[in-house]
Design a protein around this motif. Structure first.
Motif, PDB file in Angstrom:
ATOM      1  N   LYS A  79     -24.357 -33.575  -3.236  1.00 43.63           N
ATOM      2  CA  LYS A  79     -23.532 -32.678  -2.423  1.00 43.63           C
ATOM      3  C   LYS A  79     -22.536 -31.884  -3.276  1.00 43.63           C
ATOM      4  O   LYS A  79     -22.462 -30.659  -3.198  1.00 43.63           O
ATOM      5  N   THR A  80     -21.757 -32.609  -4.087  1.00 45.30           N
ATOM      6  CA  THR A  80     -20.735 -31.940  -4.889  1.00 45.30           C
ATOM      7  C   THR A  80     -21.366 -31.042  -5.950  1.00 45.30           C
ATOM      8  O   THR A  80     -20.860 -29.945  -6.233  1.00 45.30           O
ATOM      9  N   LEU A 106     -22.046 -27.749  -4.402  1.00 50.31           N
ATOM     10  CA  LEU A 106     -20.829 -26.935  -4.319  1.00 50.31           C
ATOM     11  C   LEU A 106     -20.499 -26.299  -5.668  1.00 50.31           C
ATOM     12  O   LEU A 106     -20.143 -25.122  -5.753  1.00 50.31           O
ATOM     13  N   ARG A 107     -20.603 -27.094  -6.723  1.00 49.43           N
ATOM     14  CA  ARG A 107     -20.265 -26.602  -8.053  1.00 49.43           C
ATOM     15  C   ARG A 107     -21.230 -25.507  -8.516  1.00 49.43           C
ATOM     16  O   ARG A 107     -20.846 -24.605  -9.267  1.00 49.43           O
ATOM     17  N   PHE A 115     -12.122 -23.201  -3.645  1.00 49.56           N
ATOM     18  CA  PHE A 115     -12.542 -24.604  -3.646  1.00 49.56           C
ATOM     19  C   PHE A 115     -11.393 -25.463  -3.131  1.00 49.56           C
ATOM     20  O   PHE A 115     -10.265 -25.338  -3.599  1.00 49.56           O
ATOM     21  N   PHE A 172     -10.425 -29.460  -2.815  1.00 49.83           N
ATOM     22  CA  PHE A 172     -10.861 -30.757  -3.330  1.00 49.83           C
ATOM     23  C   PHE A 172     -10.374 -31.896  -2.440  1.00 49.83           C
ATOM     24  O   PHE A 172      -9.521 -31.720  -1.570  1.00 49.83           O
ATOM     25  N   GLN A 173     -10.929 -33.087  -2.710  1.00 44.73           N
ATOM     26  CA  GLN A 173     -10.504 -34.288  -1.982  1.00 44.73           C
ATOM     27  C   GLN A 173      -9.024 -34.548  -2.223  1.00 44.73           C
ATOM     28  O   GLN A 173      -8.272 -34.866  -1.308  1.00 44.73           O
ATOM     29  N   ASP A 200     -14.804 -29.992  -0.603  1.00 39.24           N
ATOM     30  CA  ASP A 200     -15.407 -31.225  -1.106  1.00 39.24           C
ATOM     31  C   ASP A 200     -14.684 -32.435  -0.537  1.00 39.24           C
ATOM     32  O   ASP A 200     -13.686 -32.898  -1.089  1.00 39.24           O
ATOM     33  N   GLU A 201     -15.143 -32.927   0.610  1.00 34.81           N
ATOM     34  CA  GLU A 201     -14.570 -34.081   1.298  1.00 34.81           C
ATOM     35  C   GLU A 201     -13.039 -33.999   1.363  1.00 34.81           C
ATOM     36  O   GLU A 201     -12.337 -34.930   0.949  1.00 34.81           O
ATOM     37  N   TYR A 237     -19.145 -27.201   3.465  1.00 37.21           N
ATOM     38  CA  TYR A 237     -18.311 -28.404   3.509  1.00 37.21           C
ATOM     39  C   TYR A 237     -19.206 -29.596   3.229  1.00 37.21           C
ATOM     40  O   TYR A 237     -20.284 -29.722   3.828  1.00 37.21           O
ATOM     41  N   VAL A 238     -18.806 -30.475   2.322  1.00 37.42           N
ATOM     42  CA  VAL A 238     -19.628 -31.655   2.059  1.00 37.42           C
ATOM     43  C   VAL A 238     -18.882 -32.919   2.455  1.00 37.42           C
ATOM     44  O   VAL A 238     -17.660 -33.010   2.306  1.00 37.42           O
ATOM     45  N   THR A 239     -19.616 -33.887   2.981  1.00 37.55           N
ATOM     46  CA  THR A 239     -19.031 -35.139   3.421  1.00 37.55           C
ATOM     47  C   THR A 239     -20.109 -36.208   3.537  1.00 37.55           C
ATOM     48  O   THR A 239     -21.297 -35.905   3.642  1.00 37.55           O
TER      49      THR A 239
END
Length: 336
Positions: free
Chosen positions: A42-43, A46-47, A79, A81-82, A160-161, A191-193
């Motif tokens: 997932k990440t 995004l990257r 971006f 980030f968490q 990212d989460e 969106y990633v989770t």
């Protein structure tokens, strides 16, 4: 905002593939959620969109322009980030204004004041603009981080989460807020989770990812009700879907290649049976408006949904009927 397209993108780190032949389009104004466990890719996806990683093959197109080899600074992306990643020595106002003051996108101060005021009001932190970032609660800091990503209206915002480090109550509140903000702005987001509740409540579409491959893409309802395989079926639903050997139900009329019967808690009917029945109530989980019935059948545990006023009790023999079973073959692929 703009459409973003990944076309047959692959990325490996050494001999380990992280993303495999992934194709996905995030439409203008759409919020797409990539759902999968840790290590699914997932990440890295995004990257690749952000330009923080270059693909081994495939292309990345943002706003109709191929950006595969473009630097992160040249791409119109932001971006979140968490971790909040705020500038602790700056005020909330200056944190939000920071992207608008960069040499690449320098904006006149009166325009910065207008944009920051609008975003802060939308995020409901306009009374905190004079505070330093270190004076905020966790939820407020994450609002600032989200606002900083949105102030310059990027082609796409990558998240990212961003809610995973917050407590459950705050996560629930910010999910609602984030969806409202995305709709109000018409923002395009990826969106990633790993959290199925975030995926179901936020997404226009969900992409389920497994070991770098995009397994299925669809609306939350489509992915929940019509999973392509057992992996997708287990990603959504709480309690999780029951995956049961076909041999447990010899009288059920199904195609010959069916090996597994999938049944969600609400897709079964449980009724009292004669004492000779194999299935028995092992435990009743009282949830107020409903009960989860935990049933044992041979060596399998089955969870079903029943009304709170059920007369069934622990030890009762029961019969199980499927109202909308999902059928899978030996490889876990859907049989329709």
């Amino acid at each position: 905002m703009a459409e973003t397209r990944l076309n047959a993108v692959s990325k490996s780190f050494g001999i380990k593939p992280a993303v495999r032949d992934l194709s996905l389009t995030i439409r203008d104004g759409e919020l797409v959620v990539l759902l999968g466990p840790t290590g699914a890719g997932k990440t890295t996806t995004l990257r690749l969109v952000a330009g923080l990683e270059m693909p081994d093959s495939g292309t990345v197109t943002i706003g109709g322009i191929e950006q595969t080899q473009a630097t992160p600074a040249a791409r119109d992306v932001t971006f979140v980030f968490q971790q909040y990643s705020l500038y602790p020595h700056l005020s909330v106002y200056d944190n939000l204004a920071f992207p608008l003051r960069s040499p690449v996108r320098r904006t006149p101060e009166p325009e910065i004041k207008r944009i920051v005021g609008e975003i802060a009001a939308m995020l409901r932190i306009d009374d905190k603009l004079g505070n330093r970032a270190t004076q905020l609660s966790g939820g407020q800091m994450q609002r600032v981080a989200i606002g900083r990503a949105l102030v310059r209206r990027p082609a796409i915002a990558l998240l990212d989460e961003p809610l995973s480090s917050l407590d459950a109550k705050l996560r629930s509140e910010l999910r609602i807020e984030l969806k409202r903000i995305q709709q109000d702005l018409g923002a395009t987001m990826l969106y990633v989770t790993h959290d199925q509740i975030e995926a179901m409540t936020l997404a226009n579409r969900i992409g389920v990812i497994e070991q770098g491959r995009l397994v299925q893409v669809g609306s939350p309802r489509e992915v929940y009700e019509d999973p392509a395989n057992t992996y997708v079926a287990t990603r959504l639903g709480s309690p999780g879907i029951n995956l049961l050997p076909r041999k447990l139900f010899p009288d059920l009329a199904v195609p010959g290649d069916v090996a597994t019967i999938g049944a969600r808690t609400e897709h079964m009917t449980v009724r009292p049976a004669k004492n000779g029945a194999d299935a028995r109530v092992k435990w009743i989980e009282h949830l107020g408006d409903q009960n989860h019935l935990h049933i044992t059948l041979q060596d399998q545990t089955i969870v079903s949904l029943v009304e709170p006023d059920t007369e069934l009790k622990v030890g009762d023999a029961v019969a199980i009927e499927f109202t909308r079973p999902l059928l899978f073959d030996r490889d876990g692929q859907r049989v329709r």
